[in-house]
Structures are given as C-alpha cells and as structure tokens.
Design an enzyme around this catalytic site. Sequence first.
Site, PDB file in Angstrom:
ATOM      1  N   TYR A   1       0.824  -1.199   0.000  1.00  0.00           N
ATOM      2  CA  TYR A   1       0.000   0.000   0.000  1.00  0.00           C
ATOM      3  C   TYR A   1       0.864   1.257   0.000  1.00  0.00           C
ATOM      4  O   TYR A   1       0.481   2.279  -0.583  1.00  0.00           O
ATOM      5  CB  TYR A   1      -0.940   0.000   1.209  1.00  0.00           C
ATOM      6  CG  TYR A   1      -2.251  -0.687   0.912  1.00  0.00           C
ATOM      7  CD1 TYR A   1      -3.238  -0.042   0.190  1.00  0.00           C
ATOM      8  CD2 TYR A   1      -2.486  -1.996   1.339  1.00  0.00           C
ATOM      9  CE1 TYR A   1      -4.439  -0.672  -0.109  1.00  0.00           C
ATOM     10  CE2 TYR A   1      -3.682  -2.635   1.041  1.00  0.00           C
ATOM     11  CZ  TYR A   1      -4.654  -1.969   0.322  1.00  0.00           C
ATOM     12  OH  TYR A   1      -5.829  -2.601   0.012  1.00  0.00           O
ATOM     13  N   GLU A   2       2.006   1.191   0.645  1.00  0.00           N
ATOM     14  CA  GLU A   2       2.907   2.343   0.657  1.00  0.00           C
ATOM     15  C   GLU A   2       3.285   2.729  -0.771  1.00  0.00           C
ATOM     16  O   GLU A   2       3.276   3.902  -1.151  1.00  0.00           O
ATOM     17  CB  GLU A   2       4.154   2.003   1.472  1.00  0.00           C
ATOM     18  CG  GLU A   2       5.033   3.193   1.795  1.00  0.00           C
ATOM     19  CD  GLU A   2       6.187   2.833   2.703  1.00  0.00           C
ATOM     20  OE1 GLU A   2       7.160   3.608   2.739  1.00  0.00           O
ATOM     21  OE2 GLU A   2       6.134   1.782   3.379  1.00  0.00           O
ATOM     22  N   GLY A   3       3.612   1.724  -1.572  1.00  0.00           N
ATOM     23  CA  GLY A   3       3.969   1.983  -2.967  1.00  0.00           C
ATOM     24  C   GLY A   3       2.792   2.465  -3.790  1.00  0.00           C
ATOM     25  O   GLY A   3       2.906   3.412  -4.576  1.00  0.00           O
TER      26      GLY A   3
END
Length: 331
Positions: A75-77
């Site tokens: 999700y960070e990416g």
Amino acid sequence: MYEGAETVRELLKVAKESIPPTHWEKTPVVLKATAGLRLLPEEKSQALLSEVKEIFEESPFLVPDESVSIMNGTYEGILAWITINFLTARLHNTNRGPVGTLDLGGASTQITFLPQSQNTVLEAPENYLSSFEMFNRTYRLYTHSYLGFGLKVARLAVLGALDRHEKGHIYSSSCLPKGTRATWMFGGSTYRYGGDEKGVTGFQTCYSEVAKVVRGNLHQPEEIASSTFYAFSYYYDRAVDTGLIDNERGGVIEVKDFERKAKEVCNNLTNYKRASPFLCMDLSYITALLKEGFGFHEDSIIRLSKKVNNVEASWALGATFHLLQSLKSQH
C-alpha cells in the site's frame, strides 16, 4: 513515554491551530507507520502504536477504526503512485499515461507502475500485481516493497552487520574513508564502523561490495528501462547532497548521473569525509539498486521531486484520498 508518541502530540497542536474548532470532531486523524516500525520487535512497535492511539483518543478530533496501524509495504507503494499521478494530472490523461514511482526509505524500497506490456503481467512474481480502486476506477498495478533494501539497512548489509551484531566490533568497508572511526545508531542498536585501513578504496571496490547486496535479489521488469519514473526520499536527498539537483525544484537526471557522482565521491573520499562518511556507500548503493537491482539502463531517465504543485511527493496524499473514500463508503 516514547519520543515518537510525543511528536504526534506536537503535530496535533499544529492541527488544532490550523483547523477551526467547529470542524475538529469531523476531522479524522490517522497514523500509518512504515518499514522502520515493521523492523522493530512486535512488542516495541505495538507499545508505541498504543501510546499514539491514546493520544488520539484524548484529542478533540475524529478517530476512525484502525486509525493507528503499520502500513502494508504494498500500500505504501500504491499510495505514493496515486499521489504522484494525481499531482501530475496523469491518472485520467489519455495523451500522457501514468508515471511509475520509486521510493527509497531507510528500511525498504518500493517500485510501482501501471504495466503497459503483457509480458510484465505474465512474468511478474506472485503478489507483485495488485488491483486498487480509486476515483471510481480500478488500477491493476505492478507494485512491490522490498523490506531490508532501504538505504540504512543496506549499509548494515554492506558492513556485514545485518546478520551478526557484535558489541564492540568495528565493521569496515572500502566505501568508507580510511581513518574513520565512529558509531552509528539504527533500529535501537549502536554500531561501530570505520574505513578499511589495509584495503583499497575507490568506486570499483565499493561498488563490488554494494552490488552483492542487490544482485539477483530483485525482479527486473523489462519495460521499466524505457518508462518514466518519479523518485523521491533518499534518491532525492543524495542527489541534493551532491549537487545533482536543486533542493527546492528537484530535477531530471539519468541513472548514470548517480554513478558519475559515486565515482567522484568514492575516488576522493578524504574530500567528502566531513559531508558524510557514508556518502560513497549510499551513492554506490543507489546506482547498484537502479542498475543491478531493478534493471534500469544507464540512460534511463529519473525525475526527482520533493514537491509537485507545492504538495509533498509521498504516499501521504494518496493515503488521505483512500481514507476519505473509505469513510464515504461507510456513510
């Protein structure tokens, strides 16, 4: 009391000064921790998160369910990709397609892009493709977070301190200036390090050390070498440190520019000792990560940005959109 939790209390003070009191109870507060916290022992990370949750509960703001959590690396990416493509008006642009994103933190590194080649989809390892809904559209992205390949963890890997932490031992590398003797704290541990007094210094020997960390450990989608990518975090910081780009405006460089600066620093270590003893290692690692790790070519173009349209280029804006979308669906 953890210092990180106290920092959150200070940030809430800023929020109270910026948001009218009439809107406090409708304004959600959320904390998403990233790879640095994922590396901590679970007991420590959960204790810190619990303290932050208590501070949130004491505040006058809206505290949604799961308001404090460790964010999944994928999700960070994805959220960083949403941020960049929203700010550059490329999400729904039929003439100029979405750009890819590269993020390099202290503990992990992420790559995210919208595949244009069917080969990328067919050859991607399991769990590297992720569907994500945003703004009433579904995007099937190639995205992966490599935990343990962030800049600071990579330093430990190059020094040989990642698998064994011996108290009092001095870890050395040809990437460090001879005569260097210092300590460095990371992840709650203190490491003693120094230059290799008897060994050879310079770019070639340093690069051979850092290349071992990434070579063969990252997937290389063929299409990325000719695609447009935005890069931020330590990519940006090290480019600023060596004059490759302007600190405020950022810039456009080629992968070989990182290599050129790595050679300049590594072959003149004594001149850069004061700037940072790790500068040679960091630049060599970034070069190896892009070339040996991800498979970019020397002339692949990288756009380095800290802000786009005066908004920080990171996952935070994408996370805000995702939060508002989820809150809207609940009502």
